[in-house]
Scaffold this motif. Structure first.
Motif, PDB file in Angstrom:
ATOM      1  N   SER A   1       0.774  -1.628   0.264  1.00 51.12           N
ATOM      2  CA  SER A   1      -0.548   0.314   0.012  1.00 51.12           C
ATOM      3  C   SER A   1       1.153   1.616  -0.199  1.00 51.12           C
ATOM      4  CB  SER A   1      -1.400   0.325   1.137  1.00 51.12           C
ATOM      5  OG  SER A   1      -0.461  -0.107   2.572  1.00 51.12           O
ATOM      6  N   GLY A   2       2.147   0.952   0.514  1.00 51.99           N
ATOM      7  CA  GLY A   2       3.010   2.430   0.702  1.00 51.99           C
ATOM      8  C   GLY A   2       3.728   2.544  -0.496  1.00 51.99           C
ATOM      9  N   ARG A   3       4.088   1.304  -1.242  1.00 51.09           N
ATOM     10  CA  ARG A   3       4.683   1.732  -2.496  1.00 51.09           C
ATOM     11  C   ARG A   3       4.508   2.301  -3.612  1.00 51.09           C
ATOM     12  NH1 ARG A   3       4.185  -3.560  -6.207  1.00 51.09           N
ATOM     13  NH2 ARG A   3       1.921  -2.104  -6.259  1.00 51.09           N
ATOM     14  N   ASP A   4       3.230   3.278  -3.711  1.00 55.23           N
ATOM     15  CA  ASP A   4       3.533   3.763  -4.230  1.00 55.23           C
ATOM     16  C   ASP A   4       3.738   5.704  -3.881  1.00 55.23           C
ATOM     17  OD1 ASP A   4       2.048   2.696  -6.458  1.00 55.23           O
ATOM     18  OD2 ASP A   4       0.197   3.201  -5.297  1.00 55.23           O
ATOM     19  N   ALA A   5       3.918   5.661  -2.590  1.00 54.30           N
ATOM     20  CA  ALA A   5       3.949   6.831  -1.848  1.00 54.30           C
ATOM     21  C   ALA A   5       5.810   7.297  -2.230  1.00 54.30           C
ATOM     22  CB  ALA A   5       3.790   6.626  -0.884  1.00 54.30           C
ATOM     23  N   ARG A   6       6.081   8.240  -2.797  1.00 54.97           N
ATOM     24  CA  ARG A   6       7.216   8.522  -2.689  1.00 54.97           C
ATOM     25  C   ARG A   6       8.341   8.813  -1.576  1.00 54.97           C
ATOM     26  NH1 ARG A   6       8.959  12.199  -7.183  1.00 54.97           N
ATOM     27  NH2 ARG A   6      11.275  11.873  -8.066  1.00 54.97           N
ATOM     28  N   SER A   7       7.395   8.992  -0.353  1.00 52.82           N
ATOM     29  CA  SER A   7       8.595   9.129   0.068  1.00 52.82           C
ATOM     30  C   SER A   7       8.148   8.096   1.800  1.00 52.82           C
ATOM     31  CB  SER A   7       7.980   9.832   1.547  1.00 52.82           C
ATOM     32  OG  SER A   7       6.606  10.211   1.700  1.00 52.82           O
ATOM     33  N   TYR A   8       8.027   6.985   1.185  1.00 50.34           N
ATOM     34  CA  TYR A   8       7.637   5.998   1.588  1.00 50.34           C
ATOM     35  C   TYR A   8       9.182   5.474   2.749  1.00 50.34           C
ATOM     36  CZ  TYR A   8       6.251   0.581   3.559  1.00 50.34           C
ATOM     37  OH  TYR A   8       5.903  -0.016   4.244  1.00 50.34           O
ATOM     38  N   GLN A   9       9.025   4.829   4.294  1.00 54.07           N
ATOM     39  CA  GLN A   9       9.888   4.500   4.568  1.00 54.07           C
ATOM     40  C   GLN A   9       9.977   3.356   5.075  1.00 54.07           C
ATOM     41  OE1 GLN A   9      10.345   7.689   7.835  1.00 54.07           O
ATOM     42  NE2 GLN A   9      11.596   9.840   5.394  1.00 54.07           N
ATOM     43  N   GLY A  10       8.408   2.784   5.500  1.00 50.35           N
ATOM     44  CA  GLY A  10       8.321   1.653   6.253  1.00 50.35           C
ATOM     45  C   GLY A  10       7.235   1.313   6.561  1.00 50.35           C
ATOM     46  N   TRP A  11       7.326  -0.029   7.704  1.00 51.57           N
ATOM     47  CA  TRP A  11       6.012   0.394   7.997  1.00 51.57           C
ATOM     48  C   TRP A  11       7.230  -0.008  10.355  1.00 51.57           C
ATOM     49  CZ3 TRP A  11       8.011  -4.714  10.771  1.00 51.57           C
ATOM     50  CH2 TRP A  11       8.386  -5.219   9.645  1.00 51.57           C
ATOM     51  N   GLN A  12       6.387  -0.013  11.129  1.00 52.38           N
ATOM     52  CA  GLN A  12       6.733   0.019  12.558  1.00 52.38           C
ATOM     53  C   GLN A  12       6.049  -0.621  13.683  1.00 52.38           C
ATOM     54  OE1 GLN A  12       5.959   3.956  14.114  1.00 52.38           O
ATOM     55  NE2 GLN A  12       7.549   5.096  12.149  1.00 52.38           N
ATOM     56  N   TRP A  13       6.085  -1.044  14.090  1.00 49.17           N
ATOM     57  CA  TRP A  13       5.311  -2.591  15.313  1.00 49.17           C
ATOM     58  C   TRP A  13       4.554  -2.404  15.052  1.00 49.17           C
ATOM     59  CZ3 TRP A  13       2.871  -0.877  19.307  1.00 49.17           C
ATOM     60  CH2 TRP A  13       2.783   0.037  20.486  1.00 49.17           C
ATOM     61  N   HIS A  14       3.403  -1.428  15.726  1.00 50.60           N
ATOM     62  CA  HIS A  14       1.811  -0.594  15.593  1.00 50.60           C
ATOM     63  C   HIS A  14       1.136  -0.795  13.831  1.00 50.60           C
ATOM     64  CE1 HIS A  14       2.253   2.678  13.644  1.00 50.60           C
ATOM     65  NE2 HIS A  14       2.748   3.325  14.020  1.00 50.60           N
ATOM     66  N   ASP A  15       1.602  -0.955  13.028  1.00 47.76           N
ATOM     67  CA  ASP A  15       0.589  -1.032  11.803  1.00 47.76           C
ATOM     68  C   ASP A  15       1.556  -2.868  10.898  1.00 47.76           C
ATOM     69  OD1 ASP A  15       1.385   1.688  11.439  1.00 47.76           O
ATOM     70  OD2 ASP A  15       2.961   1.071  10.447  1.00 47.76           O
ATOM     71  N   VAL A  16       1.977  -3.792  11.754  1.00 40.35           N
ATOM     72  CA  VAL A  16       1.484  -4.903  12.160  1.00 40.35           C
ATOM     73  C   VAL A  16       1.373  -5.468  13.185  1.00 40.35           C
ATOM     74  CG1 VAL A  16       3.666  -4.602  10.674  1.00 40.35           C
ATOM     75  CG2 VAL A  16       4.422  -5.270  12.520  1.00 40.35           C
TER      76      VAL A  16
END
Length: 115
Positions: free
Chosen positions: A57-72
């Protein structure tokens, strides 16, 4: 990886050329290691599914930096095991948060689809 008329294209390496036996063996070894990890620690299946979804889902965002603990939905201390096993890597670390990315998202997808 996908086929092209003149050969194959390795998305991770970013270069075109024929796949050698060593490359195929390395891909299989990565998937086998990941499958073995999930056999030992099945509680990480949900974490990895959510990580793949978040990265897609974040692949399209230019500034995507990854996921954090609460995202997973996993405690931050459990994410260290994914880093030490070579499944994910730390992409950004600040005083307030740590962001992670999967090292080989496609391999994770294939292993999760098999199970």
């Amino acid at each position: 990886m996908f086929s092209v008329k003149s050969g194959t294209y390795d998305l991770r390496a970013g270069k075109a050329g024929p796949l050698t036996g060593a490359t195929v063996q390395a891909l299989e070894a990565t998937e086998n290691r990941l499958a073995y990890f999930l056999e030992r620690f099945p509680e990480y299946r949900k974490t990895l599914r959510l990580a793949v979804t978040h990265e897609d889902s974040g692949r399209d965002a230019r500034s995507y930096q990854g996921w954090q603990w609460h995202d997973v939905e996993t405690h931050p201390t459990k994410l260290i095991r994914l880093v030490t096993e070579g499944i994910s890597r730390i992409s950004l670390r600040t005083r307030q948060a740590t962001s992670y990315l999967l090292r080989d998202k496609d391999a994770v997808k294939r292993v999760l689809a098999r199970s």
